[in-house]
Design a protein around this motif. Structure first.
Motif, PDB file in Angstrom:
ATOM      1  N   GLY A   1      -3.396   4.200  -4.521  1.00 33.14           N
ATOM      2  CA  GLY A   1      -4.451   5.152  -4.175  1.00 33.14           C
ATOM      3  C   GLY A   1      -4.191   5.913  -2.890  1.00 33.14           C
ATOM      4  O   GLY A   1      -4.442   7.122  -2.802  1.00 33.14           O
ATOM      5  N   ILE A   2      -3.696   5.223  -1.857  1.00 28.78           N
ATOM      6  CA  ILE A   2      -3.453   5.874  -0.566  1.00 28.78           C
ATOM      7  C   ILE A   2      -2.407   6.974  -0.711  1.00 28.78           C
ATOM      8  O   ILE A   2      -2.568   8.078  -0.185  1.00 28.78           O
ATOM      9  CB  ILE A   2      -3.015   4.830   0.480  1.00 28.78           C
TER      10      ILE A   2
ATOM     11  N   ALA B   1       0.863  -1.182   0.000  1.00 32.88           N
ATOM     12  CA  ALA B   1       0.000   0.000   0.000  1.00 32.88           C
ATOM     13  C   ALA B   1       0.900   1.233   0.000  1.00 32.88           C
ATOM     14  O   ALA B   1       1.400   1.649   1.038  1.00 32.88           O
ATOM     15  CB  ALA B   1      -0.919  -0.015   1.215  1.00 32.88           C
ATOM     16  N   ASP B   2       1.119   1.796  -1.153  1.00 31.93           N
ATOM     17  CA  ASP B   2       2.044   2.919  -1.325  1.00 31.93           C
ATOM     18  C   ASP B   2       1.631   4.102  -0.447  1.00 31.93           C
ATOM     19  O   ASP B   2       0.492   4.548  -0.483  1.00 31.93           O
ATOM     20  CB  ASP B   2       2.061   3.342  -2.789  1.00 31.93           C
ATOM     21  N   GLY B   3       2.595   4.621   0.339  1.00 31.52           N
ATOM     22  CA  GLY B   3       2.347   5.818   1.136  1.00 31.52           C
ATOM     23  C   GLY B   3       1.566   5.598   2.410  1.00 31.52           C
ATOM     24  O   GLY B   3       1.115   6.572   3.034  1.00 31.52           O
ATOM     25  N   LEU B   4       1.401   4.346   2.838  1.00 31.47           N
ATOM     26  CA  LEU B   4       0.619   4.051   4.044  1.00 31.47           C
ATOM     27  C   LEU B   4       1.483   4.155   5.296  1.00 31.47           C
ATOM     28  O   LEU B   4       2.491   3.467   5.430  1.00 31.47           O
ATOM     29  CB  LEU B   4       0.009   2.652   3.938  1.00 31.47           C
ATOM     30  N   ARG B   5       1.096   5.021   6.212  1.00 31.69           N
ATOM     31  CA  ARG B   5       1.789   5.169   7.488  1.00 31.69           C
ATOM     32  C   ARG B   5       1.376   4.053   8.436  1.00 31.69           C
ATOM     33  O   ARG B   5       0.250   3.556   8.386  1.00 31.69           O
ATOM     34  CB  ARG B   5       1.448   6.517   8.124  1.00 31.69           C
TER      35      ARG B   5
ATOM     36  N   ALA C   1      -9.250   8.865  -6.236  1.00 25.07           N
ATOM     37  CA  ALA C   1      -7.975   8.165  -6.419  1.00 25.07           C
ATOM     38  C   ALA C   1      -8.060   6.705  -5.996  1.00 25.07           C
ATOM     39  O   ALA C   1      -7.181   5.909  -6.347  1.00 25.07           O
ATOM     40  CB  ALA C   1      -6.869   8.868  -5.628  1.00 25.07           C
ATOM     41  N   THR C   2      -9.084   6.333  -5.241  1.00 26.32           N
ATOM     42  CA  THR C   2      -9.225   4.926  -4.846  1.00 26.32           C
ATOM     43  C   THR C   2      -9.446   4.029  -6.054  1.00 26.32           C
ATOM     44  O   THR C   2      -9.280   2.810  -5.964  1.00 26.32           O
ATOM     45  CB  THR C   2     -10.398   4.752  -3.863  1.00 26.32           C
ATOM     46  N   LYS C   3      -9.809   4.638  -7.187  1.00 25.43           N
ATOM     47  CA  LYS C   3     -10.016   3.843  -8.399  1.00 25.43           C
ATOM     48  C   LYS C   3      -8.727   3.166  -8.862  1.00 25.43           C
ATOM     49  O   LYS C   3      -8.777   2.154  -9.559  1.00 25.43           O
ATOM     50  CB  LYS C   3     -10.574   4.724  -9.517  1.00 25.43           C
ATOM     51  N   LEU C   4      -7.585   3.742  -8.485  1.00 23.80           N
ATOM     52  CA  LEU C   4      -6.303   3.094  -8.813  1.00 23.80           C
ATOM     53  C   LEU C   4      -6.209   1.731  -8.133  1.00 23.80           C
ATOM     54  O   LEU C   4      -5.736   0.757  -8.735  1.00 23.80           O
ATOM     55  CB  LEU C   4      -5.141   3.985  -8.376  1.00 23.80           C
TER      56      LEU C   4
END
Length: 953
Positions: A212-213, A51-55, A171-174
């Motif tokens: 998306g995240i 999950a790209d960019g997920l903290r 963007a969640t569509k990605l």
């Protein structure tokens, strides 16, 4: 003089490039033998969710109602698998993070030259070692692993790059695209026998990259509802994919699932640096070969996350990001990636102690292979009597550790095997670092010697040709001796021969031989040095010490401003008091008060938060209104004149006012459109690019009269700057320009105070490309102060609104008026121009200062280039000193024995010095181009509608 500038520019490029060649070379080596665990693996297939960019905190924490944003993942943590925090490293960008996850090493820094998209050096990865890999996701990530894979077994499915739109409706569509395509893929496989048989092979990998995240984080910030809702969407999608896998494979228990992230994100929606919000990412694993949840009563960590997340009773297993690669390889039984430096986290494995011990032993041998290849490579190109091996891991010690580990396995002392292998891995990694940095100190010393020589030569040139400092001291001209050139030729031959017999790269010849001609040129001016010393000795000691202390203090303030922005505030406050410490206050009270007011006003900006963290469009609108107010005053004054020339000037100013109004409209409407998730309007995009394109042309239509031309430049550049602003920084160029206008006036006052006759008033001076050189004078001591003021204002322009030495200071929202589809180079270029606009304003103002003080731009430009060089020299010396300490500490591990944090502190100090060195060297090189741009903007005059150029006084 032209030859000097050309040579100087070339030498600057060499010094600039040296830091990349010395510190940013690839750490990768080739020629190792693949290593894999000789026991059956627990899993046949592995599914990797990134999950790209997920903290980490965004996934693990509970919402305001006490519920998890990712209920499926939290249920896994509590009932099915193991969890922890994956610690990433700088730079916290997508490619480096994925390389660490999938290849097991921290990104090859030389990839920065390729924009983190290409593989400058080939490397091995989990995907390459697998039998088949299928991947879905971003076109920026997937191709780099397929491109470097051997054979044709890595398959990629990615959406169009235009989908990566920060202004998109959803963007969640990605992520939805990825989940839907994975489902369609398995549905088609049931009707495709060839694909079905491949999917039932062992040692296969499925990779789902979920962007998306990250996109929602950049567009709306991690605290936004969009970011948090996207986490819920990803959790639902992962749940569906896991269910689909279990159904497709008949719940055979041979699938391992890993859920993690490549990097986190700051509260203001950026990443790239080392803030905990960027480096702490989640890691959740479950399925074949993974330990079930372990209930514990207490856990010892340096943070309070467990209590905040209400996970204090479930064992947390933290890892470094590169450790995930060996974990995945051991789970499906493929060879460890050849370049991996990850350490297998055995606590995640649910297998026999023998399997853990054998896997750990394989991991140690794999990393030791890299150490051996690196040592052999360095030994082959170093003279035997100069080669210093890494003493902590000699051949005999390697043999003894491996033999002892095998003995422990034979006697079933598995815990001792794991401990011994970890020790061997740490030693091998230390040795890898030792040989990778083997030549750094030698190269760093050569660059420092060349640097000092170049500064010395430039200083002597200024003193000899552009000042009165040594005039009349000595008239004796000695006949040049042949001994000096012969000596330096001999030294050059010896250096070249030394490098030749060691088969050094060609760049080593540049760094080794460049100091030779530079120092020859310095020593040729020995008579100037003698005259300089004689001249300095005639000065009173107190004056000399005072000047030296003031000079040193000024340099230190500039250097410290790279670390602490408030030092700029301290410097500007001192500037505000300057007129009152001289006779300026008595000669020009209003000018002195204006200087003090704008210096203190500008001093506020370095105390403000870094740009982008607190966006406020109302401040951008306010800055635009102030620009319009100033424009109205200028236009009013122009309308009082009646001749045709002024009508042309009036038309130009009205065009610039219109451009400012359009910029304000575009900023406001774009912000509104993005908030409604309607994307970037096409008309706004056209206006933005047209404004940018015209910003350097329209000023050339204005009058060459000094203040009119400078104001025209300010209006044009402010229109572009407003489009690139998100908050208070929109006011920065305006305040800076006001201070620059006052600086022009106050410098003419100082010139009159020193007794130099000023032939023209500031209001009547015109910029002219062909200036009468008889009006110019020699350099005085006060010109050093002017050069210092220029450098200080340039540093203020650079750091006044943020510490851009940190990657996460860049806010992508700054470019949303121009584009919202992800394009790193285009976005980077726009943000770079935003940084350079205050530079251009300062350089144009300095062009005016040179005119008002009757100083040749060529003479002062030599001084302007020399002055900033003292900053990178200090940084380079500090970096070399830190590096020497690090190298000295490595063999005996004194630092690590006393305090494990000190070793990291040393590396952090080295990285900081390198970063600041690169910035100042870039600034010095840019000065040459900015000086040319400033001359073009101030002196060139274009005709409007074919009218002849008019002149008036």
């Amino acid at each position: 003089m032209l030859l000097f500038f050309t040579l100087g520019l070339l030498i600057h490029f060499v010094f600039f490039a040296s830091i990349f060649d010395i510190y940013f070379t690839s750490p990768l080596v080739h020629g190792m033998t693949p290593q894999f665990t000789p026991l059956p693996p627990p899993a046949r297939r592995l599914v990797l969710f990134v999950a790209d960019g997920l903290r980490a905190d965004a996934l693990y924490e509970l919402d305001e109602n006490g519920n998890s944003r990712a209920p499926f993942i939290r249920n896994i943590i509590m009932h099915e698998g193991s969890w922890g925090i994956s610690h990433t490293r700088v730079p916290t960008e997508s490619r480096p993070g994925h390389v660490a996850l999938i290849a097991g090493f921290y990104e090859d820094v030389s990839a920065v030259a390729k924009g983190w998209k290409e593989n400058p050096v080939e490397f091995d990865s989990l995907f390459n070692e697998s039998k088949y890999t299928w991947s879905w996701g971003s076109p920026d990530i997937l191709p780099m692993f397929a491109k470097g894979a051997s054979g044709d077994h890595v398959y990629t499915y990615s959406y169009d790059a235009k989908r990566e739109d920060f202004g998109a409706q959803d963007a969640t569509k990605l992520d939805t695209w990825v989940f839907d395509n994975v489902k369609d893929f398995f549905h088609r496989a049931r009707n495709n026998q060839s694909l079905f048989s491949k999917l039932n092979e062992e040692k296969i990998v499925f990779f789902l990259h979920l962007l998306g995240i990250d996109t929602n984080g950049h567009a709306h910030r991690p605290s936004s509802r969009d970011y948090k809702d996207n986490i819920k969407k990803v959790d639902d999608g992962v749940k569906e994919i896991v269910s689909m896998f279990n159904h497709f494979y008949g719940n055979d228990g041979k699938t391992t699932f890993i859920f993690t992230s490549d990097h986190g994100m700051t509260d203001w929606g950026s990443h790239g640096a080392g803030h905990p919000s960027e480096t702490l990412t989640p890691l959740v694993t479950w399925g074949a070969g993974i330990k079930y949840p372990q209930r514990v009563s207490a856990q010892q960590f340096d943070d309070a996350f467990l209590k905040e997340w209400r996970l204090e009773n479930w064992k947390r297993l933290d890892v470094n990001q590169a450790d995930i690669a060996p974990l995945m390889t051991s789970l499906i039984g493929v060879p460890f990636p050849l370049n991996s430096v990850g350490i297998l986290p055995v606590d995640y494995l649910n297998n026999t102690d023998l399997f853990k011990a054998e896997s750990m032993f394989t991991n140690a041998v794999q990393i030791l292979e890299q150490f051996k290849v690196k040592m052999t490579q360095k030994k082959e190109v170093t003279l035997p009597f100069l080669f210093t091996p890494f003493k902590l891991l000699s051949d005999s010690k390697q043999f003894n550790i491996l033999r002892k580990a095998r003995s422990y396995i034979k006697h079933r002392k598995f815990d001792e095997v794991v401990s011994l292998c970890k020790e061997l891995i740490h030693l091998a990694l230390k040795g890898l670092s030792y040989y990778h940095t083997y030549d750094r100190f030698f190269l760093g010393v050569n660059v420092v010697i060349g640097f000092v020589g170049w500064i010395s030569y430039a200083s002597l040139l200024i003193i000899k040709s552009h000042s009165n400092l040594i005039k009349g001291v000595s008239k004796e001209v000695k006949k040049p001796s042949h001994l000096l050139p012969c000596s330096f030729v001999a030294v050059g031959i010896l250096v070249a021969f030394f490098l030749l017999i060691q088969a050094c790269p060609w760049t080593y010849y540049v760094y080794g031989l460049l100091p030779v001609p530079i120092w020859y040129a310095v020593l040729r001016e020995f008579q100037v040095i003698q005259d300089l010393v004689a001249s300095v000795l005639t000065y009173p000691l107190s004056h000399f010490v005072g000047y030296l202390l003031a000079f040193t203090l000024g340099i230190e303030v500039l250097v410290l401003s790279f670390f602490y922005r408030y030092m700029l505030t301290a410097g500007l406050t001192a500037f505000a008091a300057w007129p009152f410490l001289t006779r300026l206050w008595t000669r020009a009270k209003m000018t002195s008060l204006s200087w003090t007011f704008f210096s203190l006003l500008l001093a506020v900006f370095p105390l403000m938060p870094v740009v982008g963290r607190k966006p406020d469009i109302s401040l951008v609108m306010g800055a635009g209104l102030l620009v319009l107010l100033l424009s109205l005053c200028v236009v009013t004054s122009l309308m009082k004149r009646k001749d045709s020339f002024i009508k042309e000037e009036l038309l130009v100013h009205l065009l610039q006012v219109l451009s400012t109004v359009l910029s304000m409209y575009v900023v406001y409407s774009t912000q509104s459109s993005l908030l409604r998730k309607q994307g970037l309007p096409l008309m706004n995009q056209i206006i933005s690019w047209a404004t940018l394109a015209s910003s350097l042309i329209v000023p050339l239509l204005s009058s060459p009269v000094l203040f009119q031309r400078l104001f025209s430049i300010l209006l044009s550049l402010m229109s572009t700057y407003l489009l690139l602003s998100t908050g208070y920084e929109a006011l920065f160029p305006l305040v800076l320009s006001c201070l620059m206008f006052v600086w022009i006036n106050i410098e003419q006052e100082t010139l009159q105070q020193s007794g130099v006759c000023c032939k023209q008033k500031v209001t009547s001076i015109q910029f002219s490309y062909n200036t009468d050189i008889t009006q110019f004078r020699q350099l005085y001591l006060d010109d050093i102060r002017r050069a210092f003021f220029l450098v200080f204002f340039l540093v203020t322009a650079f750091f006044g609104t943020g510490n851009i030495a940190s990657i996460n200071s860049f806010d992508l929202a700054s470019v949303y008026c121009f584009l919202t589809v992800f394009s790193p180079f285009m976005m980077g270029a726009l943000m770079m121009w935003k940084i350079l606009i205050p530079f251009v304003l300062v350089m144009c103002a300095f062009e005016a200062v040179q005119l008002t003080t009757q100083l040749s731009s060529k003479r002062h430009h030599v001084l302007n280039i020399l002055f900033p060089l003292l900053i990178p020299l200090r940084q380079l010396l500090a970096c070399t000193a830190w590096l020497f300490m690090y190298i000295s500490a490595s063999p005996n591990r004194l630092w690590m024995l006393s305090d494990p944090g000190l070793d990291l502190n040393l590396l952090h100090a080295i990285r900081s010095c390198i970063s600041h060195y690169v910035i100042v060297m870039s600034m010095t090189i840019f000065l040459v181009f900015l000086n040319g741009l400033a001359q073009l903007l101030t002196t060139k005059k274009l005709r409007l509608c074919g009218k002849p150029k008019s002149h008036f006084m």
